[in-house]
Enzyme design. Structure first.
Site, short mmCIF file in Angstrom:
data_model
loop_
_atom_site.label_atom_id
_atom_site.label_comp_id
_atom_site.label_asym_id
_atom_site.label_seq_id
_atom_site.Cartn_x
_atom_site.Cartn_y
_atom_site.Cartn_z
N ARG A 1 0.82 -1.23 0.00
CA ARG A 1 0.00 0.00 0.00
C ARG A 1 0.85 1.28 0.00
O ARG A 1 0.42 2.33 0.47
CB ARG A 1 -0.97 0.02 1.18
CG ARG A 1 -1.92 -1.14 1.17
CD ARG A 1 -3.07 -0.94 2.12
NE ARG A 1 -3.91 -2.11 2.12
CZ ARG A 1 -3.73 -3.16 2.89
NH1 ARG A 1 -2.74 -3.18 3.77
NH2 ARG A 1 -4.52 -4.20 2.81
N LYS B 1 2.75 11.32 -11.33
CA LYS B 1 1.96 10.45 -12.20
C LYS B 1 2.76 9.17 -12.42
O LYS B 1 3.87 9.22 -12.96
CB LYS B 1 1.69 11.12 -13.55
CG LYS B 1 0.53 12.07 -13.55
CD LYS B 1 0.19 12.48 -14.97
CE LYS B 1 -0.97 13.46 -14.99
NZ LYS B 1 -1.25 13.97 -16.35
N GLU C 1 9.50 19.24 -25.18
CA GLU C 1 8.81 19.54 -23.91
C GLU C 1 9.33 20.87 -23.31
O GLU C 1 8.57 21.65 -22.75
CB GLU C 1 8.99 18.41 -22.89
CG GLU C 1 8.46 17.04 -23.33
CD GLU C 1 6.92 16.91 -23.34
OE1 GLU C 1 6.23 17.81 -22.83
OE2 GLU C 1 6.44 15.91 -23.89
N LYS D 1 6.67 23.16 -13.67
CA LYS D 1 5.96 21.91 -13.36
C LYS D 1 5.59 21.86 -11.88
O LYS D 1 4.48 21.47 -11.52
CB LYS D 1 6.80 20.70 -13.78
CG LYS D 1 6.11 19.38 -13.47
CD LYS D 1 5.71 18.57 -14.66
CE LYS D 1 4.77 17.44 -14.27
NZ LYS D 1 4.87 16.25 -15.08
N GLU E 1 -5.20 17.03 -11.65
CA GLU E 1 -5.81 17.48 -12.90
C GLU E 1 -7.32 17.69 -12.71
O GLU E 1 -8.13 17.24 -13.52
CB GLU E 1 -5.56 16.42 -13.98
CG GLU E 1 -5.00 17.00 -15.24
CD GLU E 1 -4.40 15.96 -16.17
OE1 GLU E 1 -3.20 15.67 -16.02
OE2 GLU E 1 -5.12 15.45 -17.02
N ARG F 1 -3.58 21.73 -14.64
CA ARG F 1 -2.52 20.78 -15.01
C ARG F 1 -2.60 20.43 -16.49
O ARG F 1 -1.59 20.05 -17.09
CB ARG F 1 -2.58 19.53 -14.12
CG ARG F 1 -1.35 18.63 -14.30
CD ARG F 1 -1.13 17.63 -13.19
NE ARG F 1 -0.01 16.77 -13.50
CZ ARG F 1 0.62 15.98 -12.66
NH1 ARG F 1 0.23 15.93 -11.39
NH2 ARG F 1 1.63 15.23 -13.03
N ASN G 1 -0.40 19.70 -21.21
CA ASN G 1 -0.71 18.87 -22.38
C ASN G 1 -0.76 19.67 -23.67
O ASN G 1 -1.30 19.20 -24.67
CB ASN G 1 -2.05 18.14 -22.18
CG ASN G 1 -1.92 17.08 -21.11
OD1 ASN G 1 -0.81 16.60 -20.85
ND2 ASN G 1 -3.02 16.73 -20.47
N HIS H 1 -0.27 18.00 -26.94
CA HIS H 1 -0.38 16.56 -26.70
C HIS H 1 -1.66 15.94 -27.25
O HIS H 1 -1.66 14.76 -27.56
CB HIS H 1 -0.27 16.26 -25.19
CG HIS H 1 1.14 16.38 -24.67
ND1 HIS H 1 1.87 17.54 -24.77
CD2 HIS H 1 1.95 15.48 -24.04
CE1 HIS H 1 3.07 17.35 -24.22
NE2 HIS H 1 3.14 16.11 -23.78
N HIS I 1 -0.81 12.91 -29.30
CA HIS I 1 -1.16 11.54 -28.93
C HIS I 1 -1.86 10.83 -30.09
O HIS I 1 -1.62 9.64 -30.33
CB HIS I 1 -2.09 11.52 -27.71
CG HIS I 1 -1.36 11.76 -26.42
ND1 HIS I 1 -1.94 12.40 -25.34
CD2 HIS I 1 -0.11 11.43 -26.03
CE1 HIS I 1 -1.05 12.47 -24.37
NE2 HIS I 1 0.07 11.89 -24.76
N HIS J 1 7.19 10.46 -29.30
CA HIS J 1 6.33 11.35 -28.54
C HIS J 1 6.69 12.83 -28.76
O HIS J 1 5.83 13.65 -29.08
CB HIS J 1 6.41 10.98 -27.06
CG HIS J 1 5.58 11.84 -26.18
ND1 HIS J 1 4.21 11.77 -26.18
CD2 HIS J 1 5.91 12.81 -25.29
CE1 HIS J 1 3.73 12.65 -25.32
NE2 HIS J 1 4.75 13.30 -24.76
#
Ligand code: NAD
Ligand code: GLY
Length: 358
Positions: A122, A144, A186, A228, A238, A243, A247, A250, A254, A267
């Site tokens: 956990r 993330k 980025e 960031k 988010e 946040r 993106n 993106h 994507h 990417h």
């Protein structure tokens, strides 16, 4: 040494940035807890390059090292089978919540090790020691964690913040050129979403940045990490929409990656084209001036990113996006630039996207 704080109440943590930091990792770690055991998760290429330095600095902890196969730009071992094998190694090493996982490597290592740390017993503590530009400016910060399923990328994961992030920009010197380009897309993104002075710095000092001159790299990484850290502190999960400014480029990026079955554009390349497409949409909507496109295009070209996407690819990517979960009532949400340093989240109609293709 630069220190940036990610402010998240009891889960706050530091990002430490310094050239040569890797050799000092053992000493620095002692400021973040009395860890009884350490398991280092890395990949084989990074282990070859940096395993000996890290083993020496962490020697008092008698760490165990698990090296995944290297991905070479692919997603490699980022799956549940790897996570399960990490659980067995953690048990074998007698790990409990007083121990520490050290994620040493790029975003793949960081995401997998972070997810294993989040879920083993956990949750056990972990720190990020990112060694790619993508990981140093993005994936190591913000908690993330995720692995892929055969059906898609990052489908299983959770938010789980590290205890600290240790960045040694010197490690970037061994990166293949393509990996630097990945990260630079980025970096440019950060300039557009929030930091005009970073963008100007890149325009004026790109040669030094691409040569990975220590002063230049440290300056750029610090700016990106500050942005960031700020975004994550304000909208960790988010929930408020803030946040999602990360993106920028993106949504379309994507879709381009997915179209190629993740074997076509990488990417960063896809994000580069996604940023330019979002800018074209912003200009069409009267939100931005033409110069915004030119400045980004020039910079992306100079870092070696692709900037021209075939009309057929754009069309197919739009079709894919309309089948995607990001569609709200027939309209797609895009992060659109207003000027360098300022973006907004806006719904865009399919008619406008179609006009954009034509
Ligand atoms: P990566 O982890 O696959 O690393 C790229 C390659 O570089 C690998 O072959 C690795 O062995 C090698 N490498 C790493 N450090 C090196 C060094 N210093 N010298 C030489 N070679 C080195 O790729 P990446 O771009 O770092 O990360 C991509 C992953 O990150 C994707 O899975 C993506 O989904 C994830 N990601 C996550 C977040 C997040 O917020 N969690 C954000 C962005 C990306
Ligand atoms: N890389 C996007 C985020 O961390 O939210």
């Amino acid at each position: 040494m630069k220190t940036i704080r990610v402010r998240l109440g009891t889960r706050s943590y530091d990002i430490l940035i310094a050239s040569g930091l890797l050799k000092e990792l053992g000493r620095l770690l002692s400021n973040y807890g009395n860890f009884t055991k350490i398991l280092i998760v890395t990949d084989k290429d990074v282990e070859k390059l940096y395993g000996p330095i890290v083993a020496e600095t962490l020697a008092p902890y008698k760490p165990k090292v698990i090296a995944l196969e290297s991905a070479s730009g692919g997603e490699g071992q980022k799956n549940l089978a790897t996570v399960e094998s990490l659980y067995h190694h953690l048990l074998g090493h007698g790990m409990d919540r007083r121990g520490l996982i050290v994620a040493l490597g790029g975003g793949v290592v960081g995401d997998v090790a972070g997810y294993a740390a989040a879920t083993f017993m956990r949750g056990v503590p972990y720190v990020q020691v990112p060694t790619t530009l993508v990981a140093q400016v993005d994936s190591s910060i913000g908690g993330k964690t995720a692995v892929n399923l055969p059906e898609g990328k990052n489908l299983v994961g959770c938010f789980y913040q590290p205890r600290a992030v240790f960045i040694d920009p010197d490690t970037l010197r061994t990166l293949p050129a393509g990996e630097v380009t990945e990260g630079m897309a980025e970096v440019i993104k950060y300039g557009v979403i929030r930091d005009p002075s970073l963008f100007r710095f890149l325009e004026e000092h790109l040669t030094g940045v691409l040569r990975l001159e220590p002063w230049h790299t440290e300056r750029v990484i610090t700016s990106c990490c500050k942005i960031k850290a700020w975004v994550v502190s304000k909208d960790e999960r988010e929930e408020t929409g803030l946040r999602s400014i990360l993106n920028y480029g993106h949504t379309f990026g994507h879709a381009l990656e997915a179209l190629g079955g993740y074997k076509g554009y990488r990417h960063g390349q896809a994000v580069a084209m996604g940023m330019l497409l979002a800018t074209r949409i912003a200009i069409k909507m009267g939100l931005a001036g033409d110069d915004l496109l030119g400045r980004q295009r020039d910079l992306l070209l100079r870092v070696g990113a692709p900037v021209d996407c075939k009309a057929e690819e754009v069309k197919q990517a739009f079709e894919l996006l309309y089948r995607d979960k990001k569609v709200v009532g027939g309209r797609l949400r895009f992060v659109l630039p207003l000027r360098i340093g300022k973006v907004v989240l806006k719904e865009v109609s399919s008619e406008l996207l179609t006009q954009e293709v034509l």
